[in-house]
Design a protein around this motif. Structure first.
Motif, PDB file in Angstrom:
ATOM      1  N   ILE A  14     -34.391   6.390   6.453  1.00 42.64           N
ATOM      2  CA  ILE A  14     -34.872   5.447   5.435  1.00 42.64           C
ATOM      3  C   ILE A  14     -33.727   4.667   4.802  1.00 42.64           C
ATOM      4  CG2 ILE A  14     -36.933   6.810   4.963  1.00 42.64           C
ATOM      5  CD1 ILE A  14     -35.666   7.703   2.344  1.00 42.64           C
ATOM      6  N   ASP A  15     -32.496   5.090   5.037  1.00 41.02           N
ATOM      7  CA  ASP A  15     -31.335   4.414   4.461  1.00 41.02           C
ATOM      8  C   ASP A  15     -30.813   3.272   5.335  1.00 41.02           C
ATOM      9  OD1 ASP A  15     -31.347   6.078   2.248  1.00 41.02           O
ATOM     10  OD2 ASP A  15     -29.993   7.531   3.187  1.00 41.02           O
ATOM     11  N   HIS A  16     -31.386   3.090   6.514  1.00 37.93           N
ATOM     12  CA  HIS A  16     -30.868   2.077   7.435  1.00 37.93           C
ATOM     13  C   HIS A  16     -31.485   0.706   7.234  1.00 37.93           C
ATOM     14  CE1 HIS A  16     -29.225   5.233  10.472  1.00 37.93           C
ATOM     15  NE2 HIS A  16     -28.647   5.284   9.302  1.00 37.93           N
ATOM     16  N   GLY A  17     -32.354   0.544   6.250  1.00 37.04           N
ATOM     17  CA  GLY A  17     -32.906  -0.759   5.921  1.00 37.04           C
ATOM     18  C   GLY A  17     -34.162  -1.141   6.686  1.00 37.04           C
ATOM     19  N   GLU A  18     -34.479  -0.451   7.771  1.00 33.16           N
ATOM     20  CA  GLU A  18     -35.685  -0.751   8.520  1.00 33.16           C
ATOM     21  C   GLU A  18     -36.826   0.106   7.972  1.00 33.16           C
ATOM     22  OE1 GLU A  18     -36.866  -1.353  13.163  1.00 33.16           O
ATOM     23  OE2 GLU A  18     -35.456   0.240  12.691  1.00 33.16           O
ATOM     24  N   ALA A  19     -37.993  -0.491   7.826  1.00 29.18           N
ATOM     25  CA  ALA A  19     -39.152   0.255   7.335  1.00 29.18           C
ATOM     26  C   ALA A  19     -39.581   1.254   8.407  1.00 29.18           C
ATOM     27  CB  ALA A  19     -40.296  -0.695   7.017  1.00 29.18           C
ATOM     28  N   VAL A  20     -39.538   2.531   8.073  1.00 23.74           N
ATOM     29  CA  VAL A  20     -39.950   3.573   9.006  1.00 23.74           C
ATOM     30  C   VAL A  20     -41.168   4.293   8.452  1.00 23.74           C
ATOM     31  CG1 VAL A  20     -37.725   3.910  10.134  1.00 23.74           C
ATOM     32  CG2 VAL A  20     -38.246   5.192   8.077  1.00 23.74           C
ATOM     33  N   TYR A  21     -41.985   4.762   9.360  1.00 22.09           N
ATOM     34  CA  TYR A  21     -43.262   5.351   9.022  1.00 22.09           C
ATOM     35  C   TYR A  21     -43.412   6.690   9.729  1.00 22.09           C
ATOM     36  CZ  TYR A  21     -44.188   0.558   7.643  1.00 22.09           C
ATOM     37  OH  TYR A  21     -44.116  -0.678   7.051  1.00 22.09           O
ATOM     38  N   LEU A  22     -44.318   7.500   9.219  1.00 24.85           N
ATOM     39  CA  LEU A  22     -44.650   8.789   9.802  1.00 24.85           C
ATOM     40  C   LEU A  22     -46.089   8.739  10.294  1.00 24.85           C
ATOM     41  CD1 LEU A  22     -43.971  11.806  10.296  1.00 24.85           C
ATOM     42  CD2 LEU A  22     -44.808  12.236   7.973  1.00 24.85           C
ATOM     43  N   ARG A  23     -46.292   9.287  11.485  1.00 17.46           N
ATOM     44  CA  ARG A  23     -47.640   9.326  12.047  1.00 17.46           C
ATOM     45  C   ARG A  23     -47.874  10.691  12.683  1.00 17.46           C
ATOM     46  NH1 ARG A  23     -52.125   6.957  13.533  1.00 17.46           N
ATOM     47  NH2 ARG A  23     -52.858   7.086  15.670  1.00 17.46           N
ATOM     48  N   TYR A  24     -49.073  11.217  12.502  1.00 15.51           N
ATOM     49  CA  TYR A  24     -49.523  12.426  13.181  1.00 15.51           C
ATOM     50  C   TYR A  24     -50.579  11.986  14.191  1.00 15.51           C
ATOM     51  CZ  TYR A  24     -47.276  15.678   9.942  1.00 15.51           C
ATOM     52  OH  TYR A  24     -46.358  16.405   9.228  1.00 15.51           O
ATOM     53  N   SER A  25     -50.295  12.191  15.471  1.00 15.12           N
ATOM     54  CA  SER A  25     -51.227  11.795  16.532  1.00 15.12           C
ATOM     55  C   SER A  25     -50.795  12.481  17.825  1.00 15.12           C
ATOM     56  CB  SER A  25     -51.227  10.275  16.706  1.00 15.12           C
ATOM     57  OG  SER A  25     -50.069   9.848  17.396  1.00 15.12           O
ATOM     58  N   PRO A  26     -51.523  12.260  18.930  1.00  9.48           N
ATOM     59  CA  PRO A  26     -51.062  12.815  20.204  1.00  9.48           C
ATOM     60  C   PRO A  26     -49.720  12.226  20.653  1.00  9.48           C
ATOM     61  CG  PRO A  26     -53.390  12.316  20.321  1.00  9.48           C
ATOM     62  CD  PRO A  26     -52.878  11.735  19.028  1.00  9.48           C
ATOM     63  N   GLY A  27     -49.368  11.046  20.147  1.00 10.29           N
ATOM     64  CA  GLY A  27     -48.086  10.456  20.478  1.00 10.29           C
ATOM     65  C   GLY A  27     -48.180   8.981  20.814  1.00 10.29           C
ATOM     66  N   PRO A  28     -47.033   8.347  21.000  1.00 14.68           N
ATOM     67  CA  PRO A  28     -46.992   6.902  21.229  1.00 14.68           C
ATOM     68  C   PRO A  28     -47.757   6.442  22.478  1.00 14.68           C
ATOM     69  CG  PRO A  28     -44.780   7.776  20.901  1.00 14.68           C
ATOM     70  CD  PRO A  28     -45.705   8.927  20.924  1.00 14.68           C
ATOM     71  N   GLU A  29     -47.672   7.199  23.544  1.00 16.46           N
ATOM     72  CA  GLU A  29     -48.361   6.781  24.772  1.00 16.46           C
ATOM     73  C   GLU A  29     -49.866   6.758  24.566  1.00 16.46           C
ATOM     74  OE1 GLU A  29     -47.105   8.908  28.259  1.00 16.46           O
ATOM     75  OE2 GLU A  29     -44.987   8.512  27.838  1.00 16.46           O
ATOM     76  N   ALA A  30     -50.405   7.794  23.963  1.00 12.91           N
ATOM     77  CA  ALA A  30     -51.846   7.847  23.703  1.00 12.91           C
ATOM     78  C   ALA A  30     -52.252   6.754  22.713  1.00 12.91           C
ATOM     79  CB  ALA A  30     -52.247   9.216  23.169  1.00 12.91           C
ATOM     80  N   ASP A  31     -51.430   6.512  21.701  1.00 17.19           N
ATOM     81  CA  ASP A  31     -51.753   5.503  20.688  1.00 17.19           C
ATOM     82  C   ASP A  31     -51.688   4.083  21.234  1.00 17.19           C
ATOM     83  OD1 ASP A  31     -52.086   7.542  18.896  1.00 17.19           O
ATOM     84  OD2 ASP A  31     -50.249   7.150  17.784  1.00 17.19           O
ATOM     85  N   ALA A  32     -50.901   3.858  22.280  1.00 12.08           N
ATOM     86  CA  ALA A  32     -50.759   2.515  22.844  1.00 12.08           C
ATOM     87  C   ALA A  32     -52.041   2.033  23.509  1.00 12.08           C
ATOM     88  CB  ALA A  32     -49.607   2.495  23.845  1.00 12.08           C
ATOM     89  N   THR A  33     -52.942   2.954  23.818  1.00 12.13           N
ATOM     90  CA  THR A  33     -54.173   2.561  24.512  1.00 12.13           C
ATOM     91  C   THR A  33     -55.262   2.056  23.573  1.00 12.13           C
ATOM     92  OG1 THR A  33     -55.076   4.807  24.467  1.00 12.13           O
ATOM     93  CG2 THR A  33     -53.714   4.204  26.377  1.00 12.13           C
TER      94      THR A  33
END
Length: 136
Positions: A14-33
């Motif tokens: 969070i200190d690097h200036g980019e907005a970062v988020y937290l997500r609970y899910s099966p993961g990025p691959e599943a969410d991309a669909t």
């Protein structure tokens, strides 16, 4: 995707200036669909729901306390097969709990079981975990 093992590593993001988020899910691959779904209405939302990791301006406690709290808010989703991971993306709208909905998602890292345990411990030691909003 790398895995973060320490709460301090997550807090550093969070200190690097980019907005970062937290997500609970099966993961990025599943969410991309598909985008997230509002389970009460059955409607698909305009992006994936995620929770911001940076503390609000009114937060005067250590940032690590806020991050631990954020991690612990959705631990119940682990029982539903979800995994916690950190991401960034473009906010396109807000979900039913006023959480940001993201598109153009860029995964950053998984959170390890060790990090989850450290977050739970810090949350319980530093904050009134589970304290009711309205008492008595």
């Amino acid at each position: 995707m790398p895995t973060l093992d320490r709460l301090s590593e997550l807090t550093l993001l969070i200190d690097h200036g980019e907005a970062v988020y937290l997500r609970y899910s099966p993961g990025p691959e599943a969410d991309a669909t598909h985008p997230s779904k509002d389970h009460e209405s059955g409607l698909l939302m305009s992006g994936v729901s995620a929770n911001p990791l940076w503390p609000p301006r009114w937060w005067t406690r250590p940032a690590e306390d806020w991050v631990a709290r954020a991690v612990c808010q959705y631990l119940r989703e682990l029982d539903e097969g979800a995994r916690p991971w950190v991401l960034t993306g473009r906010v396109v709208d807000f979900g039913p709990d006023n959480e940001p909905l993201l598109t153009e998602v860029r995964p950053i890292a998984w959170l390890s079981d060790e990090l989850l345990a450290a977050a739970r411990l810090r949350y319980q030691q530093q904050l009134d975990a589970g304290q009711a909003t309205h008492s008595g």
